[in-house]
Design a protein around this motif. Structure first.
Motif, PDB file in Angstrom:
ATOM      1  N   LEU A  40       0.903  -1.195   0.106  1.00 33.74           N
ATOM      2  CA  LEU A  40      -0.027   0.042  -0.130  1.00 33.74           C
ATOM      3  C   LEU A  40       0.781   1.149   0.048  1.00 33.74           C
ATOM      4  O   LEU A  40       0.604   2.350  -0.640  1.00 33.74           O
ATOM      5  N   ARG A  41       2.125   1.023   0.655  1.00 33.20           N
ATOM      6  CA  ARG A  41       2.986   2.451   0.836  1.00 33.20           C
ATOM      7  C   ARG A  41       4.365   1.734   0.954  1.00 33.20           C
ATOM      8  O   ARG A  41       4.624   1.397   1.992  1.00 33.20           O
ATOM      9  N   PHE A  42       5.177   1.878  -0.038  1.00 35.49           N
ATOM     10  CA  PHE A  42       6.490   1.757   0.393  1.00 35.49           C
ATOM     11  C   PHE A  42       7.183   2.879   1.143  1.00 35.49           C
ATOM     12  O   PHE A  42       6.851   4.181   0.550  1.00 35.49           O
ATOM     13  N   ILE A  43       7.789   2.676   2.358  1.00 29.31           N
ATOM     14  CA  ILE A  43       8.383   3.825   2.992  1.00 29.31           C
ATOM     15  C   ILE A  43      10.032   3.930   2.903  1.00 29.31           C
ATOM     16  O   ILE A  43      10.415   5.102   2.604  1.00 29.31           O
ATOM     17  N   GLY A  44      10.583   2.655   3.036  1.00 28.82           N
ATOM     18  CA  GLY A  44      11.933   2.875   2.709  1.00 28.82           C
ATOM     19  C   GLY A  44      12.603   2.763   4.110  1.00 28.82           C
ATOM     20  O   GLY A  44      12.150   2.605   5.060  1.00 28.82           O
ATOM     21  N   GLU A  45      14.061   3.175   4.088  1.00 32.13           N
ATOM     22  CA  GLU A  45      14.914   3.125   5.290  1.00 32.13           C
ATOM     23  C   GLU A  45      14.686   4.081   6.125  1.00 32.13           C
ATOM     24  O   GLU A  45      14.637   5.405   5.963  1.00 32.13           O
ATOM     25  N   VAL A  46      14.132   3.446   7.344  1.00 33.42           N
ATOM     26  CA  VAL A  46      14.106   4.696   8.555  1.00 33.42           C
ATOM     27  C   VAL A  46      14.699   4.480   9.901  1.00 33.42           C
ATOM     28  O   VAL A  46      14.920   2.978   9.910  1.00 33.42           O
ATOM     29  N   ASP A  47      15.002   5.326  10.696  1.00 32.12           N
ATOM     30  CA  ASP A  47      15.659   4.991  12.140  1.00 32.12           C
ATOM     31  C   ASP A  47      14.509   4.678  12.832  1.00 32.12           C
ATOM     32  O   ASP A  47      13.161   4.822  12.635  1.00 32.12           O
ATOM     33  N   ASP A  48      14.969   4.098  14.248  1.00 29.62           N
ATOM     34  CA  ASP A  48      14.014   3.735  15.310  1.00 29.62           C
ATOM     35  C   ASP A  48      12.949   4.843  15.417  1.00 29.62           C
ATOM     36  O   ASP A  48      11.703   4.365  15.698  1.00 29.62           O
ATOM     37  N   SER A  49      13.193   6.157  15.755  1.00 25.69           N
ATOM     38  CA  SER A  49      12.533   7.229  15.995  1.00 25.69           C
ATOM     39  C   SER A  49      11.413   7.491  14.764  1.00 25.69           C
ATOM     40  O   SER A  49      10.223   7.412  15.188  1.00 25.69           O
ATOM     41  N   ALA A  50      11.859   7.445  13.657  1.00 26.27           N
ATOM     42  CA  ALA A  50      10.912   7.603  12.554  1.00 26.27           C
ATOM     43  C   ALA A  50       9.911   6.443  12.573  1.00 26.27           C
ATOM     44  O   ALA A  50       8.636   6.662  12.326  1.00 26.27           O
ATOM     45  N   ALA A  51      10.543   5.121  12.678  1.00 21.52           N
ATOM     46  CA  ALA A  51       9.752   3.988  12.599  1.00 21.52           C
ATOM     47  C   ALA A  51       8.595   4.233  13.768  1.00 21.52           C
ATOM     48  O   ALA A  51       7.336   3.900  13.548  1.00 21.52           O
ATOM     49  N   GLU A  52       8.843   4.780  14.981  1.00 22.16           N
ATOM     50  CA  GLU A  52       7.681   4.720  16.069  1.00 22.16           C
ATOM     51  C   GLU A  52       6.961   6.094  15.368  1.00 22.16           C
ATOM     52  O   GLU A  52       5.712   5.713  15.688  1.00 22.16           O
ATOM     53  N   ASP A  53       7.191   6.898  14.896  1.00 25.61           N
ATOM     54  CA  ASP A  53       6.130   8.126  14.466  1.00 25.61           C
ATOM     55  C   ASP A  53       5.541   7.653  13.542  1.00 25.61           C
ATOM     56  O   ASP A  53       4.179   7.719  13.257  1.00 25.61           O
ATOM     57  N   ILE A  54       5.891   6.725  12.322  1.00 22.55           N
ATOM     58  CA  ILE A  54       5.207   6.112  11.508  1.00 22.55           C
ATOM     59  C   ILE A  54       3.923   5.160  12.181  1.00 22.55           C
ATOM     60  O   ILE A  54       2.801   5.352  11.870  1.00 22.55           O
ATOM     61  N   ASP A  55       4.491   4.376  13.114  1.00 22.68           N
ATOM     62  CA  ASP A  55       3.497   3.441  13.766  1.00 22.68           C
ATOM     63  C   ASP A  55       2.339   4.119  14.431  1.00 22.68           C
ATOM     64  O   ASP A  55       1.275   3.845  14.361  1.00 22.68           O
ATOM     65  N   TYR A  56       2.843   5.321  15.162  1.00 19.56           N
ATOM     66  CA  TYR A  56       1.822   6.045  15.850  1.00 19.56           C
ATOM     67  C   TYR A  56       0.824   6.651  14.679  1.00 19.56           C
ATOM     68  O   TYR A  56      -0.374   6.733  14.991  1.00 19.56           O
ATOM     69  N   ALA A  57       1.389   7.188  13.771  1.00 16.82           N
ATOM     70  CA  ALA A  57       0.230   7.796  12.599  1.00 16.82           C
ATOM     71  C   ALA A  57      -0.463   6.656  12.151  1.00 16.82           C
ATOM     72  O   ALA A  57      -1.873   7.042  11.985  1.00 16.82           O
ATOM     73  N   LEU A  58      -0.102   5.435  11.951  1.00 17.27           N
ATOM     74  CA  LEU A  58      -0.730   4.618  11.202  1.00 17.27           C
ATOM     75  C   LEU A  58      -1.889   4.198  12.315  1.00 17.27           C
ATOM     76  O   LEU A  58      -2.984   3.764  11.931  1.00 17.27           O
ATOM     77  N   ARG A  59      -1.786   4.218  13.730  1.00 16.15           N
ATOM     78  CA  ARG A  59      -2.640   3.755  14.598  1.00 16.15           C
ATOM     79  C   ARG A  59      -3.746   4.632  14.478  1.00 16.15           C
ATOM     80  O   ARG A  59      -4.885   4.328  15.050  1.00 16.15           O
ATOM     81  N   GLN A  60      -3.539   5.862  14.076  1.00 14.97           N
ATOM     82  CA  GLN A  60      -4.730   6.885  14.054  1.00 14.97           C
ATOM     83  C   GLN A  60      -5.638   6.679  12.922  1.00 14.97           C
ATOM     84  O   GLN A  60      -6.625   7.223  12.888  1.00 14.97           O
ATOM     85  N   ILE A  61      -5.323   5.553  12.280  1.00 11.93           N
ATOM     86  CA  ILE A  61      -6.322   5.519  10.851  1.00 11.93           C
ATOM     87  C   ILE A  61      -7.651   4.576  11.277  1.00 11.93           C
ATOM     88  O   ILE A  61      -7.395   3.735  11.896  1.00 11.93           O
ATOM     89  N   ALA A  62      -8.706   5.377  10.872  1.00  8.60           N
ATOM     90  CA  ALA A  62      -9.802   4.727  11.096  1.00  8.60           C
ATOM     91  C   ALA A  62     -10.474   4.371   9.756  1.00  8.60           C
ATOM     92  O   ALA A  62     -10.623   5.211   8.810  1.00  8.60           O
TER      93      ALA A  62
END
Ligand code: 3AM
Length: 178
Positions: A40-62
Motif C-alpha cells: 500500500l505504501r513503500f516507506i524505505g529505510e528509517v531510524d527507530d524514532s521515525a519508525a515509532e512516528d510512522i507506527d503512531y500515525a498508522l494507529r490513528q487511521i480509522a
C-alpha cells in the motif's frame, strides 16, 4: 534502521493457490507464498524514532473492513525488459481510500510524499531478461486468474530484509479496520 512498507498480507489459502501457479518461466524468481503481499505504501529505510512516528500515525487511521478480489496478470518493465510479474486487483474504491489514508498518515509522520501513482498489485515473480515466449504463455495461460473476494480486516507494517533468495518480509504491526 528498518526498511518498511505498509501493505496487506494475503489469506493463506489464496497464497497457496497462487503458489501452485508459479512455475514455467525460466529465470523467474518466484515469491514464496508467505512473502506474497499487496504493497500500500513503500516507506524505505528509517531510524527507530521515525519508525515509532510512522507506527503512531498508522494507529490513528480509522477505516472499515472491505472485500477485495484479485484478478488478472500484468508486468512492470518495458517490453523485452519486464522485471516484475504480478496479479492485479479488481477496482476497489475502498482499497484506494485506505491507501490514501495511509499515504496521508505516513506524510504526517514526517516522511516525504510518494509521487508515483498507486497501482495495486501482488508481485509473484521478479525477473531479469525473462524468456519472453514463456512469459507470454504464462500470461495467456493464467490471465483469467481470480481469487476472492476476501475480507480485508487489517493492514500491516512490514519490515523488508534482503536475503539471498530475495527479500523476506516480517509483519511488525497489524492495524485493525473496524
Ligand atoms: O509490492 P512489490 O513486491 O511489488 O519492489 C518493492 C516491493 O514491491 C517495493 O516495495 C515493496 C516492498 O518492498 N520497493 C522497493 N524499493 C522501492 C522504492 N525505492 C519500492 N517501491 C518504491 N520505491
Amino acid at each position: 534502521m528498518f526498511r518498511l512498507f505498509a501493505g496487506l498480507a494475503l489469506p493463506a489459502g489464496i497464497a497457496a493457490r497462487i503458489n501452485i501457479m508459479c512455475s514455467g518461466i525460466p529465470g523467474a524468481r518466484w515469491v514464496e507464498p508467505e512473502n506474497l503481499h499487496l504493497t500500500l505504501r513503500f516507506i524505505g529505510e528509517v531510524d527507530d524514532s521515525a519508525a515509532e512516528d510512522i507506527d503512531y500515525a498508522l494507529r490513528q487511521i480509522a477505516d472499515h473492513p472491505f472485500d477485495l478480489k484479485l484478478e488478472g496478470l500484468g508486468t512492470f518493465g518495458k517490453h523485452g525488459k519486464e522485471h516484475s510479474l504480478w496479479i492485479g486487483v479488481a477496482p476497489s474504491p475502498e482499497l484506494a481510500h485506505l491507501q490514501a489514508k495511509i499515504e496521508s498518515a505516513v506524510v504526517r509522520s514526517g516522511q516525504p510524499a510518494e509521487e508515483r501513482k498507486f497501482t495495486p498489485h501482488v508481485t509473484i515473480a521478479r525477473m531479469t531478461r525473462p524468456d519472453l515466449t514463456r512469459l507470454q504463455h504464462f500470461i495467456e495461460g493464467n490471465g483469467l486468474f481470480q481469487a476472492g473476494p476476501f475480507r480485508v480486516e487489517q493492514f500491516t507494517l512490514f519490515e523488508s530484509v534482503p536475503g539471498n533468495g530475495g527479500p523476506v518480509y516480517t509483519a511488525l504491526e497489524d492495524y485493525p479496520l473496524t
